[in-house]
Design a protein around this motif. Structure first.
Motif, PDB file in Angstrom:
ATOM      1  N   THR A   3       0.849  -1.182   0.000  1.00 14.95           N
ATOM      2  CA  THR A   3       0.000   0.000   0.000  1.00 14.95           C
ATOM      3  C   THR A   3       0.890   1.239   0.000  1.00 14.95           C
ATOM      4  O   THR A   3       1.862   1.291   0.738  1.00 14.95           O
ATOM      5  N   THR A   4       0.553   2.225  -0.828  1.00 16.37           N
ATOM      6  CA  THR A   4       1.354   3.456  -0.849  1.00 16.37           C
ATOM      7  C   THR A   4       0.464   4.676  -0.650  1.00 16.37           C
ATOM      8  O   THR A   4      -0.763   4.571  -0.602  1.00 16.37           O
ATOM      9  N   LEU A   5       1.115   5.829  -0.564  1.00 12.90           N
ATOM     10  CA  LEU A   5       0.407   7.087  -0.323  1.00 12.90           C
ATOM     11  C   LEU A   5       0.268   7.918  -1.597  1.00 12.90           C
ATOM     12  O   LEU A   5      -0.180   9.063  -1.542  1.00 12.90           O
ATOM     13  N   HIS A   6       0.652   7.347  -2.751  1.00  8.43           N
ATOM     14  CA  HIS A   6       0.679   8.139  -3.992  1.00  8.43           C
ATOM     15  C   HIS A   6      -0.664   8.811  -4.282  1.00  8.43           C
ATOM     16  O   HIS A   6      -0.707   9.946  -4.743  1.00  8.43           O
ATOM     17  N   GLN A   7      -1.757   8.110  -4.027  1.00  4.36           N
ATOM     18  CA  GLN A   7      -3.088   8.656  -4.357  1.00  4.36           C
ATOM     19  C   GLN A   7      -3.670   9.481  -3.202  1.00  4.36           C
ATOM     20  O   GLN A   7      -4.800   9.966  -3.297  1.00  4.36           O
ATOM     21  N   LEU A   8      -2.915   9.621  -2.119  1.00  2.00           N
ATOM     22  CA  LEU A   8      -3.481  10.244  -0.908  1.00  2.00           C
ATOM     23  C   LEU A   8      -2.846  11.596  -0.579  1.00  2.00           C
ATOM     24  O   LEU A   8      -3.006  12.106   0.528  1.00  2.00           O
ATOM     25  N   HIS A   9      -2.127  12.178  -1.541  1.00  2.00           N
ATOM     26  CA  HIS A   9      -1.554  13.510  -1.311  1.00  2.00           C
ATOM     27  C   HIS A   9      -2.685  14.520  -1.136  1.00  2.00           C
ATOM     28  O   HIS A   9      -3.767  14.358  -1.683  1.00  2.00           O
ATOM     29  N   ARG A  10      -2.408  15.558  -0.347  1.00  2.00           N
ATOM     30  CA  ARG A  10      -3.470  16.517   0.003  1.00  2.00           C
ATOM     31  C   ARG A  10      -2.878  17.920   0.069  1.00  2.00           C
ATOM     32  O   ARG A  10      -1.677  18.088   0.266  1.00  2.00           O
ATOM     33  N   PRO A  11      -3.739  18.929  -0.072  1.00  2.00           N
ATOM     34  CA  PRO A  11      -3.220  20.298  -0.020  1.00  2.00           C
ATOM     35  C   PRO A  11      -2.757  20.659   1.389  1.00  2.00           C
ATOM     36  O   PRO A  11      -3.370  20.234   2.379  1.00  2.00           O
ATOM     37  N   LEU A  12      -1.665  21.426   1.478  1.00  2.00           N
ATOM     38  CA  LEU A  12      -1.200  21.953   2.767  1.00  2.00           C
ATOM     39  C   LEU A  12      -1.780  23.360   2.909  1.00  2.00           C
ATOM     40  O   LEU A  12      -1.210  24.339   2.423  1.00  2.00           O
TER      41      LEU A  12
END
Length: 269
Positions: A3-12
């Protein structure tokens, strides 16, 4: 499949930066004295550091946290990130210097500018995405009287940094930092939740929040049978307003476990 975080990036907040929900803290790449961890460690060599960064990237982490006070961390990251600079969001700091085992603080406009220019050279880059004031605890005094924030605002106008804020220790400091800047780094974990009001303010005003000590620097205590990682990340990501948690591990297995747990919490799996 990992499982990775590639699709879970979010605005800061409204910085325009997109960050992974987990960031890699790099104090352990540069400094092994005067650090508060339950277990000793040795600083990884270049090959180990390169592998760690490659693993972080493969796992979908794009946020890297460093500071002049982290010993040689910035100087090591410069060459290690060569050729992949655009894939990383770099967070560095100003205000704290660490020399001969001692911290020294300088928030003056002159030192702030010197420090950022030095970080740019060390990191071999033309911009740093986010620079935070490394507070000594006198958050309000620093923000009101030292000129550090005005200097960071100038550096932002010059394009040398893209956003700025405070890594502070008080609610009042965090709130003022967000009113006048882009981001605050707060302590928030299962043991310490005093800065919750800063997170709430950020959520309401579109400001950025990074969390330090998300796992209580490895000191977290729970009921028998509870998974401290999962509980920690459920607490954090249950809060609207939190952009990313910075975790400073140099252990590849811990890094992979952290990513897997964050992905599970965020996707509800």
């Amino acid at each position: 499949m990992t499982t990775t975080l590639h699709q879970l990036h979010r605005p800061l907040g409204s910085t325009g930066l997109m960050v992974s929900p987990l960031g890699l803290g790099t104090v352990k790449l540069g400094r092994d004295q005067g650090v508060k961890y339950p277990n000793g460690f040795s600083i990884p060599d270049d090959e180990q550091a390169r592998q760690l960064l490659a693993l972080a990237r493969d796992l979908g982490i794009n946020l890297i946290d460093t500071a002049p006070a982290y010993g040689v961390s910035e100087e090591r990251l410069g060459p290690l990130l060569a050729g992949q600079r655009d894939e990383w969001v770099i967070v560095s700091k100003v205000g704290e210097e660490f020399e001969n085992g001692q911290s020294r603080f300088d928030f003056s406009p002159e030192h702030t500018r010197f420090s950022v220019e030095r970080s740019l050279k060390r990191l071999r880059t033309d911009r740093i995405e986010l620079v935070l004031v490394h507070s000594d605890g006198n958050d309000l005094e620093i923000l009101r009287d030292s000129g550090v924030y005005q200097t960071l605002a100038e550096l932002k106008r010059e394009g040398k940094i893209l956003a700025f804020g405070l890594s502070g220790k008080t609610v009042e400091g965090g709130l003022l930092a967000l009113e006048q800047g882009d981001c605050a780094m707060v302590t928030y974990n299962l043991n310490e939740q005093a800065e919750r009001a800063v997170i709430d303010y950020a959520a309401a005003h579109g400001k950025g929040i990074l969390v330090k000590k998300a796992l209580a620097s490895g000191h977290v205590c729970l009921e028998p049978g509870e998974d401290p990682l999962r509980r920690s990340f459920e607490l954090l990501f249950g809060q609207p307003g939190i952009g990313s948690a910075i975790v400073g591990t140099i252990n590849p297995r811990h890094l992979t476990d952290n990513v897997r747990t964050v992905a599970a919490v965020l996707t509800g799996s």
